[in-house]
Every structure is written in structure tokens, then in C-alpha cells.
Design a protein around this motif. Structure first.
Motif, PDB file in Angstrom:
ATOM      1  N   HIS A  54     125.968  31.376  -2.611  1.00 15.91           N
ATOM      2  CA  HIS A  54     126.568  32.502  -2.142  1.00 15.91           C
ATOM      3  C   HIS A  54     127.634  33.217  -2.907  1.00 15.91           C
ATOM      4  O   HIS A  54     128.332  32.400  -3.734  1.00 15.91           O
ATOM      5  CB  HIS A  54     127.442  32.048  -0.758  1.00 15.91           C
ATOM      6  CG  HIS A  54     126.759  31.435   0.028  1.00 15.91           C
ATOM      7  ND1 HIS A  54     125.773  32.043   1.099  1.00 15.91           N
ATOM      8  CD2 HIS A  54     126.472  30.150   0.427  1.00 15.91           C
ATOM      9  CE1 HIS A  54     125.276  31.011   1.982  1.00 15.91           C
ATOM     10  NE2 HIS A  54     125.536  30.044   1.701  1.00 15.91           N
ATOM     11  N   ASP A  55     127.565  34.707  -3.114  1.00 13.86           N
ATOM     12  CA  ASP A  55     128.589  35.282  -3.822  1.00 13.86           C
ATOM     13  C   ASP A  55     129.879  35.289  -2.906  1.00 13.86           C
ATOM     14  O   ASP A  55     130.103  35.727  -1.860  1.00 13.86           O
ATOM     15  CB  ASP A  55     128.141  36.642  -3.983  1.00 13.86           C
ATOM     16  CG  ASP A  55     126.881  36.533  -4.743  1.00 13.86           C
ATOM     17  OD1 ASP A  55     126.793  36.159  -5.753  1.00 13.86           O
ATOM     18  OD2 ASP A  55     126.017  37.815  -4.702  1.00 13.86           O
ATOM     19  N   LEU A  80     121.395  37.957 -18.282  1.00 11.02           N
ATOM     20  CA  LEU A  80     121.917  38.779 -17.142  1.00 11.02           C
ATOM     21  C   LEU A  80     120.679  39.573 -16.590  1.00 11.02           C
ATOM     22  O   LEU A  80     120.210  40.378 -17.472  1.00 11.02           O
ATOM     23  CB  LEU A  80     123.084  39.557 -17.396  1.00 11.02           C
ATOM     24  CG  LEU A  80     123.469  40.543 -16.162  1.00 11.02           C
ATOM     25  CD1 LEU A  80     123.512  39.624 -15.159  1.00 11.02           C
ATOM     26  CD2 LEU A  80     124.647  41.244 -16.584  1.00 11.02           C
ATOM     27  N   GLY A  81     120.151  39.271 -15.675  1.00  8.72           N
ATOM     28  CA  GLY A  81     119.177  40.455 -15.140  1.00  8.72           C
ATOM     29  C   GLY A  81     119.538  40.867 -13.470  1.00  8.72           C
ATOM     30  O   GLY A  81     120.140  40.205 -13.073  1.00  8.72           O
ATOM     31  N   GLY A 214     120.626  35.344  -9.878  1.00 11.58           N
ATOM     32  CA  GLY A 214     121.430  34.096  -9.875  1.00 11.58           C
ATOM     33  C   GLY A 214     122.660  34.108  -9.220  1.00 11.58           C
ATOM     34  O   GLY A 214     123.532  33.264  -9.176  1.00 11.58           O
ATOM     35  N   GLY A 215     123.229  35.393  -8.793  1.00  9.97           N
ATOM     36  CA  GLY A 215     124.399  35.515  -8.086  1.00  9.97           C
ATOM     37  C   GLY A 215     125.239  36.382  -9.124  1.00  9.97           C
ATOM     38  O   GLY A 215     125.154  36.633 -10.387  1.00  9.97           O
ATOM     39  N   SER A 216     126.706  36.938  -8.601  1.00 10.98           N
ATOM     40  CA  SER A 216     127.701  37.734  -9.231  1.00 10.98           C
ATOM     41  C   SER A 216     128.109  36.712 -10.356  1.00 10.98           C
ATOM     42  O   SER A 216     128.595  37.247 -11.589  1.00 10.98           O
ATOM     43  CB  SER A 216     128.538  38.033  -8.451  1.00 10.98           C
ATOM     44  OG  SER A 216     128.035  39.124  -7.300  1.00 10.98           O
ATOM     45  N   SER A 348     116.060  32.775  -6.026  1.00 13.02           N
ATOM     46  CA  SER A 348     116.873  31.481  -6.671  1.00 13.02           C
ATOM     47  C   SER A 348     118.091  31.368  -5.719  1.00 13.02           C
ATOM     48  O   SER A 348     119.061  30.242  -5.580  1.00 13.02           O
ATOM     49  CB  SER A 348     117.541  31.831  -7.818  1.00 13.02           C
ATOM     50  OG  SER A 348     118.638  32.952  -7.949  1.00 13.02           O
ATOM     51  N   ARG A 349     118.258  32.152  -4.678  1.00 11.32           N
ATOM     52  CA  ARG A 349     119.618  32.093  -3.899  1.00 11.32           C
ATOM     53  C   ARG A 349     119.517  31.305  -2.724  1.00 11.32           C
ATOM     54  O   ARG A 349     120.544  30.586  -2.204  1.00 11.32           O
ATOM     55  CB  ARG A 349     119.839  33.484  -3.330  1.00 11.32           C
ATOM     56  CG  ARG A 349     120.089  34.473  -4.290  1.00 11.32           C
ATOM     57  CD  ARG A 349     121.437  34.374  -5.146  1.00 11.32           C
ATOM     58  NE  ARG A 349     121.684  35.493  -5.939  1.00 11.32           N
ATOM     59  CZ  ARG A 349     122.552  36.444  -5.619  1.00 11.32           C
ATOM     60  NH1 ARG A 349     123.305  36.201  -4.700  1.00 11.32           N
ATOM     61  NH2 ARG A 349     122.616  37.410  -6.428  1.00 11.32           N
TER      62      ARG A 349
END
Length: 474
Positions: A54-55, A80-81, A214-216, A348-349
Motif C-alpha cells: 500500500h502507498d 523507476l518505471g 512497485g509503489g511510491s 506486484s502490489r
């Protein structure tokens, strides 16, 4: 102890941006972070169940791709993508078709029917001149490179969002505009609330509203990796209460809000400067929920599953009323909710076949009321059966958000209200607001222009000021 040209306290997007900018000019810099993990508002954690990422704070990043600073960095080379969903934003309504912010102005205008041309006339000038306008819009007050273009933008941006919304004839266009303006976290009748709506709409039409893979935390990790690759140093788990505890340095840059500046020991600010910090005004706070979900959210309009962000607030009138009531410190039963389901675009989350959900609403600053029911009611309103998909949930009220990140004073994620009085004159009335009254101490947080968001521009401008003031770079 080591000696540094500059020490930066705080590793949010602006602290990292300031450190990178100074390091790129050959200075020796150190970032000091109180938490055990870098990132500030750019963090991703398993808040609910194992495997559900979770972000914690920021999640969708329209300004990251539009930021003149971030766009110059080779962050793809540092892992970073981004994924760009089909729609930047969706805005479902009870009694009308869903409105969409597409990744192009033409598609957005086409979807708004008779209001399409009016929308295009609003947004196209911002798109056409974005590269020229961005540096002026996302920085302190100064004479712009293209004054005529900026003046044209300013004439629209300074208007209350309500004025422009009332010109639209369809409920979809008015609601979409209200949702964009409500990101400003203040009553839509305030002067300059059209600025955020213009920028977010234009950025969406040009860059989309991307989701970081992958998230923030991936943004923070990419910035950190690049920074360290050019020689920067980072020290985590080091809470600074007194600047005397810091290593020797020529310049100190603080990614902190006025409240933290005033609490930091060892800073002898001039009385006039201190009074301005004390009078700095906070904006509304937020109440946030993260969910572990068994499946995608069952929106009545399934196209909403393909949007970066879903605005849940129904009509322009309903959103405007909710934002005004919350500003007046009233509890709102049908708040404006910002909802995202990053796992729909980034596998991936969450575990295979399952999903995450992320949402928040605006609440009175410092409120500790629980808005779980109100937020879930709004999701259920447009996605019947949503509650049946919930496996687990995690909530943050304003006090818990501030405890997690002290820059979120009273849950205020924008570093202070961004109304016309504090849009550029933040945190003090100055053409160089990154300077403090102490010649070698600077501020670079979202409490300086251009305010909240993951863009790094506050840090970049603070660093440029430092380079000119102390190291001979003009």
C-alpha cells in the motif's frame, strides 16, 4: 565527524531534489532522515495483509512526469518505471454518464459533448505552452520568460473554480472540473482554485496520471539511487531536535513545515520572520483508508477500473458543498473521495488475483473522527458489492498521519492551505521564500512554492537559491 557543504534534513521529494541539485554542482551533501526509510510521503508498506503493498501517502503522480526537475533525471536507469492507465481520471455520476479525463485533450473534449469545445479552449493553451509555463507556475514569484502566456494562464487560474464550473452546460463537465479543483483541498469558491484544475487537467491530457511500478517508494528509491551514484550521502533513523547534533556544514536546508522549524532547537530566527511562521495557516486534513481486496472494485461503469484515480463525489454542487462544509469544520456524510486501485495496473502490489484499494477524503484539520463508513458508503454508491470484496483494512486519521509524517500538520498533506494568500507567499511574504532570516539556513518543504505534490520543485528552487547565495552559481 565529516564536514559537508550542505546538510539536508528530510528525505521527501523536496529534500531529495535539493540534495541532488547541490550534489550535481559538485558540493558535498548529506541527507538526514528521522525515519528508518527514506521517502517522506513516497513510501510503500504492507499495511493490511502480507503481500499487499500500500502507498502510505501519495499514490498517483501526475506532477512527477510533468516536473521540469524530475524529467531531467535518469531515473529509469535507477529502477523507476511508470504505468500509464487508459484514463487519467474517471468521475462517475448517479444520474448521468461517467466523465473521463483522457490522456489527450481531444478525447477528453469529445467525451464532454457540447462542453467539449469550452473545455478545449481552457486547456489547450496550457498544453501548448507547458514547457515554458511549468517553470514559472512551479516556482516562486518572478518575472516570467513568457509574460503574455503566463498572464493569459493567470487570468483563468486566479478565478474561483465555481465561476468556470457554472459555464459548463453538462453535469459531466461541471463534475469533472469540480473534482480536479477539489485536489486543492479548499472551498471551490476560493480565488485561484481554478489553477489546480487547469494544471491537473492539462498534465493528465499530456502526460497521463502515472502509477509507479512497485509503489511510491520506487520514486524515492530511484531518486536515492541516483543521488548516491553521484556521491551523495544519506543517514536514516536520525531524528533531529537540535541542529547542534548535525555534522559540520556550511548550509542547512530543512524539508520541514513552519511548525517543525519553530520547534527545532538552535535556530535563532528574527522576530518578524518567526511571527510570519507562527501565522502560517494550515489547510484541511485527510482521512485515509487502505484495503486488501479479493477482486477489482465492481464499479457500475467498469471503465472506472481502467482509471488511475476515480473521483467519488457525484455532481459539482455536491462536491462544492462537501468541501465548503469540511472547511467550516463540519463532519460531511457524503465527502468527496479520491479512490485508486494501483494493483489493477501493477501486479506486484497484491497476491495473484487479489487487489489493493487506496482512498482518502478531506476533513477538518486535526479531526480525529472516523470517516471509514462515509468513505466506504461513497465507494459502495458507485460500486455496489465493494464491501463484500474487503479482506482487511487500515486507516489513518489526521493525528495518526501527523505522527507518521510530522510535515502533515493536522493531516494537511499540502504543507499549508494553498489559497490565494498562500499560493506563492509561503511560508512568508518574500520573493525568495526559501531563505529564512538566518543566512545559512533554508527551507525547501511543500510549505514553499509551488506547494504540495511529488515534483521536487520546491527543493530544486531552494537549492538554486543556495547555489547563488553561497557557492557562486548564478
Amino acid at each position: 565527524m565529516s564536514k559537508f557543504d550542505a546538510v539536508i534534513v528530510g528525505s521527501g521529494p523536496n529534500g531529495l531534489a535539493a540534495a541532488i541539485t547541490l550534489q550535481q554542482h559538485g558540493l558535498a551533501t548529506l541527507i538526514v532522515e528521522g525515519d528508518g526509510q527514506i521517502g517522506g510521503g513516497m513510501r510503500t508498506k504492507e499495511l493490511t495483509l502480507p503481500g499487499f503493498k500500500h502507498d502510505v501517502c501519495s499514490a498517483i503522480h501526475p506532477m512527477a512526469m510533468a516536473s521540469p526537475f524530475l524529467r531531467k533525471l535518469p531515473l529509469a536507469d535507477h529502477g523507476l518505471g511508470f504505468v500509464k492507465p487508459k484514463y487519467a481520471a474517471a468521475h462517475p455520476l448517479d444520474s448521468a454518464d461517467t466523465a473521463f479525463l483522457h490522456n489527450s485533450v481531444e478525447e477528453t473534449a469529445h467525451g464532454l459533448g457540447i462542453d467539449g469545445k469550452r473545455y478545449e479552449r481552457l486547456i489547450r493553451p496550457v498544453l501548448k505552452d507547458w514547457d515554458a509555463l511549468a517553470d514559472a507556475i512551479m516556482g516562486p514569484l518572478r518575472f516570467p520568460k513568457k509574460p503574455i502566456d503566463l498572464a493569459a494562464f493567470g487570468l483563468r487560474a486566479l478565478q474561483p473554480a465555481t465561476w468556470i464550473a457554472e459555464r459548463f452546460q453538462t453535469p459531466q463537465a461541471a463534475a469533472l472540473w469540480a473534482g480536479m479543483a477539489a485536489h486543492g483541498i479548499q472551498p471551490l469558491s476560493n480565488w485561484s482554485t481554478s489553477a489546480i484544475a487547469l494544471v491537473l487537467s492539462a498534465v493528465g491530457n499530456s502526460f497521463g496520471w502515472p502509477v509507479p511500478v512497485g509503489g511510491s517508494q520506487s520514486i524515492a528509491n530511484g531518486l536515492s539511487s541516483y543521488y548516491q551514484s553521484i556521491g551523495g550521502k544519506i543517514q536514516v533513523s536520525t531524528w533531529v531536535e537540535d541542529i547542534a547534533s548535525l555534522p559540520h556544514h556550511k548550509v542547512l536546508i530543512l524539508d520541514l513545515t513552519p511548525k517543525q522549524l519553530l520547534a527545532l532547537k538552535g535556530l535563532q530566527f528574527a522576530e518578524g520572520y518567526k511571527r510570519q511562521l507562527q501565522n502560517f495557516r494550515q489547510g484541511m486534513g485527510v482521512f485515509k483508508i487502505d484495503w486488501a481486496l479479493s477482486e477489482k472494485t465492481p464499479f457500475l461503469d467498469l471503465r472506472c477500473q481502467e482509471a488511475s484515480t476515480v473521483h467519488l463525489g457525484n455532481t459539482y454542487a455536491e462536491i462544492a458543498a462537501a468541501e465548503k462544509a469540511s472547511h467550516l469544520r463540519k463532519k460531511v456524510e457524503k465527502p468527496f473521495v479520491l479512490f485508486a486501485q494501483q494493483s489493477a495496473f501493477d501486479e506486484s502490489r497484491a497476491p495473484a488475483g487479489q487487489h489493493t484499494g487506496w482512498a482518502y477524503c478531506h476533513v477538518p484539520n486535526g479531526s480525529i473522527d472516523d470517516y471509514t463508513e462515509q468513505i466506504e458508503n461513497q465507494v459502495e454508491r458507485f460500486a455496489p458489492g465493494f464491501r463484500d470484496t474487503i479482506l482487511a483494512k487500515h486507516t489513518y486519521n489526521t493525528a495518526e498521519l501527523e505522527h507518521y509524517n510530522p510535515n502533515y500538520v493536522g493531516g494537511d498533506i499540502n504543507g499549508g492551505i494553498m489559497d490565494i494568500w498562500q499560493l506563492y507567499t509561503r511560508p512568508v511574504r518574500s520573493l525568495t521564500p526559501y531563505r529564512t532570516s538566518i543566512k545559512d539556513v533554508y527551507i525547501c518543504s511543500s510549505s514553499t512554492p509551488p506547494g504540495g505534490g511529488v515534483h521536487g520543485m520546491s527543493g530544486y528552487h531552494a537549492a538554486k537559491t543556495v547555489l547563488a547565495d553561497h557557492f557562486g552559481f548564478k
